[in-house]
Design a protein around this motif. Structure first.
Motif, PDB file in Angstrom:
ATOM      1  N   ARG A 228       0.829  -1.209   0.000  1.00 14.15           N
ATOM      2  CA  ARG A 228       0.000   0.000   0.000  1.00 14.15           C
ATOM      3  C   ARG A 228       0.864   1.259   0.000  1.00 14.15           C
ATOM      4  O   ARG A 228       0.528   2.245  -0.665  1.00 14.15           O
ATOM      5  CB  ARG A 228      -0.907  -0.016   1.226  1.00 14.15           C
ATOM      6  N   MET A 229       1.954   1.246   0.750  1.00 12.61           N
ATOM      7  CA  MET A 229       2.808   2.427   0.822  1.00 12.61           C
ATOM      8  C   MET A 229       3.427   2.750  -0.536  1.00 12.61           C
ATOM      9  O   MET A 229       3.524   3.916  -0.921  1.00 12.61           O
ATOM     10  CB  MET A 229       3.899   2.220   1.878  1.00 12.61           C
ATOM     11  N   GLN A 230       3.832   1.741  -1.275  1.00 10.02           N
ATOM     12  CA  GLN A 230       4.407   1.969  -2.596  1.00 10.02           C
ATOM     13  C   GLN A 230       3.365   2.507  -3.566  1.00 10.02           C
ATOM     14  O   GLN A 230       3.664   3.372  -4.398  1.00 10.02           O
ATOM     15  CB  GLN A 230       5.010   0.675  -3.137  1.00 10.02           C
ATOM     16  N   ARG A 231       2.144   2.038  -3.465  1.00  3.29           N
ATOM     17  CA  ARG A 231       1.084   2.547  -4.342  1.00  3.29           C
ATOM     18  C   ARG A 231       0.764   4.006  -4.028  1.00  3.29           C
ATOM     19  O   ARG A 231       0.537   4.815  -4.932  1.00  3.29           O
ATOM     20  CB  ARG A 231      -0.167   1.685  -4.196  1.00  3.29           C
ATOM     21  N   VAL A 232       0.751   4.344  -2.722  1.00  2.30           N
ATOM     22  CA  VAL A 232       0.497   5.735  -2.343  1.00  2.30           C
ATOM     23  C   VAL A 232       1.628   6.631  -2.845  1.00  2.30           C
ATOM     24  O   VAL A 232       1.394   7.728  -3.383  1.00  2.30           O
ATOM     25  CB  VAL A 232       0.339   5.850  -0.815  1.00  2.30           C
TER      26      VAL A 232
ATOM     27  N   ALA B   1       3.591  10.750  -6.603  1.00  6.68           N
ATOM     28  CA  ALA B   1       4.629  11.168  -7.545  1.00  6.68           C
ATOM     29  C   ALA B   1       4.141  11.176  -8.989  1.00  6.68           C
ATOM     30  O   ALA B   1       4.888  11.586  -9.879  1.00  6.68           O
ATOM     31  CB  ALA B   1       5.845  10.253  -7.412  1.00  6.68           C
ATOM     32  N   GLY B   2       2.922  10.704  -9.237  1.00  6.29           N
ATOM     33  CA  GLY B   2       2.409  10.628 -10.597  1.00  6.29           C
ATOM     34  C   GLY B   2       3.160   9.632 -11.459  1.00  6.29           C
ATOM     35  O   GLY B   2       3.290   9.818 -12.670  1.00  6.29           O
ATOM     36  N   ASP B   3       3.634   8.560 -10.828  1.00 10.03           N
ATOM     37  CA  ASP B   3       4.423   7.546 -11.542  1.00 10.03           C
ATOM     38  C   ASP B   3       3.469   6.536 -12.169  1.00 10.03           C
ATOM     39  O   ASP B   3       3.169   5.490 -11.588  1.00 10.03           O
ATOM     40  CB  ASP B   3       5.385   6.870 -10.564  1.00 10.03           C
ATOM     41  N   HIS B   4       2.983   6.833 -13.369  1.00 11.86           N
ATOM     42  CA  HIS B   4       1.964   6.000 -14.008  1.00 11.86           C
ATOM     43  C   HIS B   4       2.525   4.695 -14.576  1.00 11.86           C
ATOM     44  O   HIS B   4       1.757   3.780 -14.873  1.00 11.86           O
ATOM     45  CB  HIS B   4       1.281   6.786 -15.126  1.00 11.86           C
ATOM     46  N   GLY B   5       3.828   4.595 -14.732  1.00 11.04           N
ATOM     47  CA  GLY B   5       4.393   3.384 -15.303  1.00 11.04           C
ATOM     48  C   GLY B   5       4.801   2.354 -14.279  1.00 11.04           C
ATOM     49  O   GLY B   5       5.305   1.292 -14.642  1.00 11.04           O
ATOM     50  N   LEU B   6       4.564   2.639 -12.988  1.00 12.90           N
ATOM     51  CA  LEU B   6       5.015   1.734 -11.932  1.00 12.90           C
ATOM     52  C   LEU B   6       4.010   0.621 -11.703  1.00 12.90           C
ATOM     53  O   LEU B   6       2.806   0.863 -11.587  1.00 12.90           O
ATOM     54  CB  LEU B   6       5.226   2.511 -10.627  1.00 12.90           C
ATOM     55  N   ASP B   7       4.514  -0.596 -11.609  1.00  9.90           N
ATOM     56  CA  ASP B   7       3.710  -1.764 -11.260  1.00  9.90           C
ATOM     57  C   ASP B   7       4.231  -2.300  -9.939  1.00  9.90           C
ATOM     58  O   ASP B   7       5.380  -2.744  -9.849  1.00  9.90           O
ATOM     59  CB  ASP B   7       3.798  -2.828 -12.358  1.00  9.90           C
ATOM     60  N   VAL B   8       3.427  -2.237  -8.883  1.00  9.55           N
ATOM     61  CA  VAL B   8       3.808  -2.737  -7.556  1.00  9.55           C
ATOM     62  C   VAL B   8       3.318  -4.172  -7.444  1.00  9.55           C
ATOM     63  O   VAL B   8       2.149  -4.464  -7.712  1.00  9.55           O
ATOM     64  CB  VAL B   8       3.202  -1.867  -6.436  1.00  9.55           C
TER      65      VAL B   8
END
Length: 345
Positions: A15-19, A24-31
């Motif tokens: 959850r912390m990484q998704r928040v 940060a507006g990091d739309h390419g991140l997959d957690v």
């Protein structure tokens, strides 16, 4: 937009990484976790088989298979969950149960259960070993599907998943923010060392019992919140094992009107709705009894509204009411219906 993946361990880290990505507006991140990473790379409708899927199938296997060592204990309560726990440890250690070099009767029994699972799993659900192997078969797609990979604060990687990480390192860039000093010589990527920081100020409070510790922790949290500087998101109350303190924290935090967030979740039985579901399940699975119906009527808002407050007044607490006919019979012979009619009139 460049796809990249962060692998974490645990619900709170997820959850912390998704928040953080949203802020940060990091739309390419997959957690993801390692298990979800393997499922994504496996492709299609592949997914890891969860506990809710595995436990009923293991129960069927225990009932239908004749075992060499587990035969005497296979009917014990909780055996299905115990077998699943053993299988998870075997899978995590990457031990092959069908290996002829393992003549153990117990491993052989577990191997029969594993084979039964493979035959009866729903379409798309895979055991961890099979999920890993399917992900390895699609390793060429890692650059597009996964992108640069970062292992965030993972203490270790189980032997089951190490071949997948090693194969990914040959295709994509992998970094690991690894805490501690464990042996990670097997890891082919780049390890980002981070020195451990000791607290600038260490204060010790001696308490009598876990409840007193929770009281002091809540006082500490309230004092920090009242200083006008510390944000609520900067306060954490932690322990290596929370089981001793969870119940006290749940009750005392509610009394203190502090909205504590439980990273591991809150037991459903600690809420009225959860207790109502448990009472209903108890009555449906184990049958009718006066104690079960009384408990359900006190917990369920629907029954409490439909029934009069004193509907139990005419029932003897010693009466064995185990069938609907028993309830109908005692209701016909009880003076309570006449009293209720007179009250309504």
């Amino acid at each position: 937009m460049e796809r990249h993946t962060v692998v974490v361990e645990g619900t709170l880290a997820f959850r912390m990484q998704r928040v953080a990505a949203a802020q940060a507006g990091d739309h390419g991140l997959d957690v993801a976790t390692v298990l979800l990473l393997a499922a994504r790379l496996a492709g299609g409708f592949s997914r890891p088989a969860d506990h809710a899927t595995l436990v009923p199938i293991i129960s069927r296997a225990l009932a239908e298979i004749t075992f060499e060592e587990l035969e005497k204990v296979k009917a014990r309560p909780g055996m299905a969950r115990a077998v699943l726990s053993s299988l998870e440890r075997v899978w995590a250690a990457d031990i092959r149960l069908v290996d002829p070099l393992n003549p153990s009767a117990r491993l052989s029994d577990l191997g029969h259960i594993e084979a039964f699972l493979r035959e009866h799993l729903p379409i798309g659900a895979l055991l961890p070993v099979d999920l890993r192997d399917r992900a390895l078969a699609h390793i060429d797609h890692a650059r597009t599907v996964v992108g640069p990979l970062h292992l965030h604060r993972l203490v270790s990687v189980e032997p089951l998943w190490r071949p997948l990480i090693e194969a990914l390192a040959s295709v994509i860039e992998i970094t690991w923010d690894a805490p501690g000093t464990r042996d990670r010589s097997w890891f082919p990527g780049k390890i980002l060392g981070r020195p451990l920081q000791r607290p600038e100020q260490l204060i010790c409070e001696v308490c009598a019992d876990p409840r007193a510790e929770v009281v002091e922790a809540l006082r500490w949290a309230r004092a920090l919140l009242s200083d006008g500087v510390t944000q609520a998101s900067e306060i954490a109350i932690a322990s290596a094992d929370l089981s001793v303190w969870d119940d006290h924290m749940l009750v005392l935090a509610a009394d203190a009107d502090l909205p504590i967030h439980f990273a591991g979740g809150v037991s459903a039985l600690s809420t009225r709705a959860g207790q109502t579901c448990a009472a209903l399940a108890d009555a449906m699975i184990n049958g009718l009894s006066q104690d079960r119906i009384r408990r359900l009527s006190l917990l369920s808002p629907y029954l409490s509204e439909a029934l009069p407050v004193d509907w139990m007044k005419g029932l003897s607490t010693e009466a064995g009411l185990f069938e609907p006919e028993h309830w109908a019979q005692i209701w016909r012979h009880s003076p309570l219906p006449m009293v209720l009619r007179s009250q309504r009139s």
